[in-house]
Enzyme design. Structure first.
Site, PDB file in Angstrom:
ATOM      1  N   PRO A 209       0.790  -1.236   0.000  1.00 30.58           N
ATOM      2  CA  PRO A 209       0.000   0.000   0.000  1.00 30.58           C
ATOM      3  C   PRO A 209       0.820   1.283   0.000  1.00 30.58           C
ATOM      4  CG  PRO A 209      -0.003  -0.994   2.174  1.00 30.58           C
ATOM      5  CD  PRO A 209       0.719  -1.952   1.276  1.00 30.58           C
TER       6      PRO A 209
ATOM      7  N   ASP B  43       4.524   1.903 -11.845  1.00 32.61           N
ATOM      8  CA  ASP B  43       3.559   2.922 -12.245  1.00 32.61           C
ATOM      9  C   ASP B  43       3.267   3.883 -11.103  1.00 32.61           C
ATOM     10  OD1 ASP B  43       1.632   1.577 -10.649  1.00 32.61           O
ATOM     11  OD2 ASP B  43       1.304   0.194 -12.303  1.00 32.61           O
TER      12      ASP B  43
ATOM     13  N   LYS C 218       0.530   6.434 -15.503  1.00 32.98           N
ATOM     14  CA  LYS C 218      -0.114   7.624 -16.062  1.00 32.98           C
ATOM     15  C   LYS C 218       0.339   8.846 -15.281  1.00 32.98           C
ATOM     16  CE  LYS C 218      -4.369   5.170 -17.181  1.00 32.98           C
ATOM     17  NZ  LYS C 218      -4.741   4.268 -16.075  1.00 32.98           N
TER      18      LYS C 218
ATOM     19  N   GLY D 263       1.229  -1.396  -7.509  1.00 31.61           N
ATOM     20  CA  GLY D 263       0.723  -0.980  -6.203  1.00 31.61           C
ATOM     21  C   GLY D 263      -0.178  -2.053  -5.597  1.00 31.61           C
ATOM     22  N   GLY D 264      -0.084  -2.280  -4.282  1.00 30.29           N
ATOM     23  CA  GLY D 264      -0.928  -3.268  -3.617  1.00 30.29           C
ATOM     24  C   GLY D 264      -0.576  -4.673  -4.038  1.00 30.29           C
ATOM     25  N   ASP D 265      -1.573  -5.409  -4.526  1.00 28.35           N
ATOM     26  CA  ASP D 265      -1.399  -6.792  -4.984  1.00 28.35           C
ATOM     27  C   ASP D 265      -1.619  -6.848  -6.496  1.00 28.35           C
ATOM     28  OD1 ASP D 265      -1.503  -9.875  -4.174  1.00 28.35           O
ATOM     29  OD2 ASP D 265      -3.077  -9.524  -5.652  1.00 28.35           O
TER      30      ASP D 265
ATOM     31  N   THR E   9      -2.704  -5.779  -0.233  1.00 20.23           N
ATOM     32  CA  THR E   9      -3.541  -4.883  -1.021  1.00 20.23           C
ATOM     33  C   THR E   9      -3.960  -3.681  -0.163  1.00 20.23           C
ATOM     34  OG1 THR E   9      -5.434  -4.787  -2.514  1.00 20.23           O
ATOM     35  CG2 THR E   9      -5.722  -6.077  -0.515  1.00 20.23           C
ATOM     36  N   ALA E  10      -4.241  -2.560  -0.843  1.00 21.96           N
ATOM     37  CA  ALA E  10      -4.495  -1.299  -0.141  1.00 21.96           C
ATOM     38  C   ALA E  10      -5.534  -1.439   0.970  1.00 21.96           C
ATOM     39  CB  ALA E  10      -4.941  -0.242  -1.147  1.00 21.96           C
TER      40      ALA E  10
ATOM     41  N   MET F  91     -10.072   3.189  -6.030  1.00 23.80           N
ATOM     42  CA  MET F  91     -10.045   4.261  -7.038  1.00 23.80           C
ATOM     43  C   MET F  91     -11.381   4.983  -7.089  1.00 23.80           C
ATOM     44  SD  MET F  91      -7.944   1.993  -9.859  1.00 23.80           S
ATOM     45  CE  MET F  91      -8.720   0.448  -9.344  1.00 23.80           C
TER      46      MET F  91
ATOM     47  N   GLY G 146      -3.104   5.921   2.291  1.00 28.60           N
ATOM     48  CA  GLY G 146      -2.936   5.091   3.492  1.00 28.60           C
ATOM     49  C   GLY G 146      -1.556   4.480   3.595  1.00 28.60           C
TER      50      GLY G 146
END
Lengths: 370, 370
Positions: free
Chosen positions: A127, A150, A172, A203-205, A233-234, A285, A314
């Protein structure tokens, strides 16, 4: 003991034990605490399954020594250790590793080299907090030749990669179009075919809204060996930080992760499936979609007073959160600023850390009274 | 050598030598090449001047042991190692380091008696593979005085705890009742009030079906400081291993974690919320409930031919999986043996690793044709 004959009477208060592979740390009795702290660092870098790899190499030792070829056993083993065979063994795919090793021996015996395709690791970056990387992710980052990342990967995580690994941004930027999934897939395949050890940091998983599945398929189709390294994951990272249990006995018996950003051509989100009071809903998101989420969930039957939280950035140094009621979600989202954020809706929000949860508890009282 | 008496006759072909600090790497003769490669990694993370730090600590050892204070020598040295004194020594400013150490000993000797409540860390142990621990979890385990763990924590993870930390089993053994949540809460509070650093290790993530929320509240109510360290929940670990993306663009736009083992007095599972074709359903602790799950999901409208998998003991050495169709779920569950297991239902199962997925792909074809 080759280098230090005095070691046989040395005291090793800290041992990293991986079966056939043993690392012993000694301080001549000066400081067991120091030895242990060192052990902790070494523990994090020695793969758990390295003993299995050593055992596999041990079983094939004589066959390799007998290879009639220009390649020396030492060079052969170095390539095994640095290549996909070790990658497979260390990620627990021992049967595949053994098959690949047997093939490599056969190929070497015929005087040829296995084609030099590198492995691609799809790695969950967690995260944000670099200490929430897994040990495996750190090991893989430390071995990488090239890292594709990313905008969801925190800078501190990227810093954990090998110092001289090449870093390539494929995300992006605000106001600019991303390079597209097809192009990312092509870059990954290309780097692997060039024989490099590739890390794709997500990011995350990688398998939770990370489009890891698409990259996995593109790599498989190109015949590139792939290993997936899961991540925190976040939702899990943010929940831990906020003291917000995602499940709670009968009060929250399930949790759903959903994204508010749908793929083009996808059906609109079916909110009705999230109406159940005992479902904790985590929207990824969702910062820009707070109104849609609020309207969808209320129309589906969730009480407007259901506790809700917005957790932004977070586990990062600038983390910020806002807690209130479902019908206040757009205002909460507006309060936390930009960057990656989660929306969480469900009664468990009222159980989160006291300084977050006062507002939510009041909301829950209203709901219970209703 | 304390734990492994056989080490005295062990061959260490690779040594990291820092004067008083020595790290020896052995592979039982399996592979000197592997040992040397490991040495390179370890060389890079052992500070050059760590031997000087050890020598400094050695000179002050007796003075620290004689400090009349509530602070233990171990804690004192930990603070030295983690603080500015070590930073000075490791950067070559040894006179300053020695001065700072002398002052710290003096200050500690004047320390007031103050009983300190220890912190409790609720730590996610991950899915099984010890390399899937987070760096933070490892740090916390290495500092623990006492570790409470249950049956979902893999042995390899527990081994990563500080060697002389006390280990207390608080789980359920087959055929015997567990000690109960209230009793676990009491033990955690008691250990913290005794001033110990407490780790409560929970399989996967503490906030996903781990009852971490209840422990958090009990500790807060008792005024004990709590830190939650998230973990890789079983669904993520198993999915990565199986190459099974939990979400996949429009095909799987959400994922739900649900448990088949309901708390006493809870409402029966509402399967209707899981009818949506684009929801990946992961059922925790579902091995014994495969029939209920199958009947519930089919009655809710999921096609009997929906791809389904049972992933048992995922990321552990004895991991085993079975893939087929939703209507075969009980047979799949029966095929994998005992231990922690997940059921996964959804079209993405057909995308999992080829050797898993052949059966599932056939099932998906049937479903698409229907």
């Amino acid at each position: 003991v080759v280098d230090r004959p005095d070691l046989s009477s040395f005291i090793f208060p800290a041992i990293v034990d991986r079966g056939e592979v043993v690392v012993a740390i000694g301080t001549a009795g000066a400081s067991p605490v120091l030895a242990r702290r060192l052990r902790e660092r070494i523990e994090s870098l020695v793969p758990a399954r390295i003993g299995e790899l050593a055992a596999l190499m041990s079983r094939y030792r004589c066959r390799v020594a007998a290879i009639k070829s220009t390649i020396s056993p030492r060079l052969f083993w170095q390539r095994v250790i640095d290549g996909p065979i070790a990658d497979l063994a260390l990620s627990g795919r021992s049967r595949e590793a053994e098959g690949a090793l047997a093939r490599a021996i056969e190929t070497a015996g015929r005087g040829r080299r296995e084609s030099e395709t590198g492995t691609v690791f799809l790695v969950g970056a967690g995260p944000g907090d670099p200490d929430l990387l897994t040990l495996r992710a750190l090991q893989v980052l430390q071995d990488a030749d090239i890292v594709f990342y990313d905008e969801l990967v925190a800078a501190g995580v990227l810093e954990r990669a090998r110092r001289d690994a090449e870093r390539v941004f494929v995300g992006k930027r605000r106001g600019a179009p991303g390079i597209g999934q097809g192009e990312i897939n092509r870059k990954l395949v290309q780097a692997a075919h060039a024989g490099r050890r590739v890390v794709r940091l997500k990011g995350g998983d990688p398998f939770v809204f990370g489009r890891g599945g698409e990259e996995l398929e593109a790599l498989r189709a190109a015949g590139v060996p792939v290993v997936v390294v899961p991540g925190v994951t976040a939702a899990l990272g943010c929940a831990a930080e906020a003291g917000l249990p995602l499940t709670y006995r009968s009060e929250a018996s399930r949790v759903t992760f959903v994204t508010a950003q749908q793929a083009k051509g996808a059906a609109p989100i079916d909110w009705s499936a999230l109406a159940d009071r005992t479902t904790t809903v985590v929207i990824y998101m969702g910062l820009a979609e707070a109104e849609t989420v609020r309207d969808g969930l209320i129309a589906a039957g969730r009480a407007p007073s259901t506790p809700a939280a917005v957790l932004a950035r977070g586990t990062r140094p600038d983390a910020q959160s806002a807690v209130g009621r479902l019908d206040e979600l757009p205002a909460l989202a507006a309060a936390v600023g930009e960057g990656p954020a989660l929306l969480v809706v469900g009664n468990v929000v009222a159980r989160s850390t006291p300084w977050l949860a006062e507002a939510a508890r009041a909301a829950a009282d209203v709901q219970d009274a209703a």
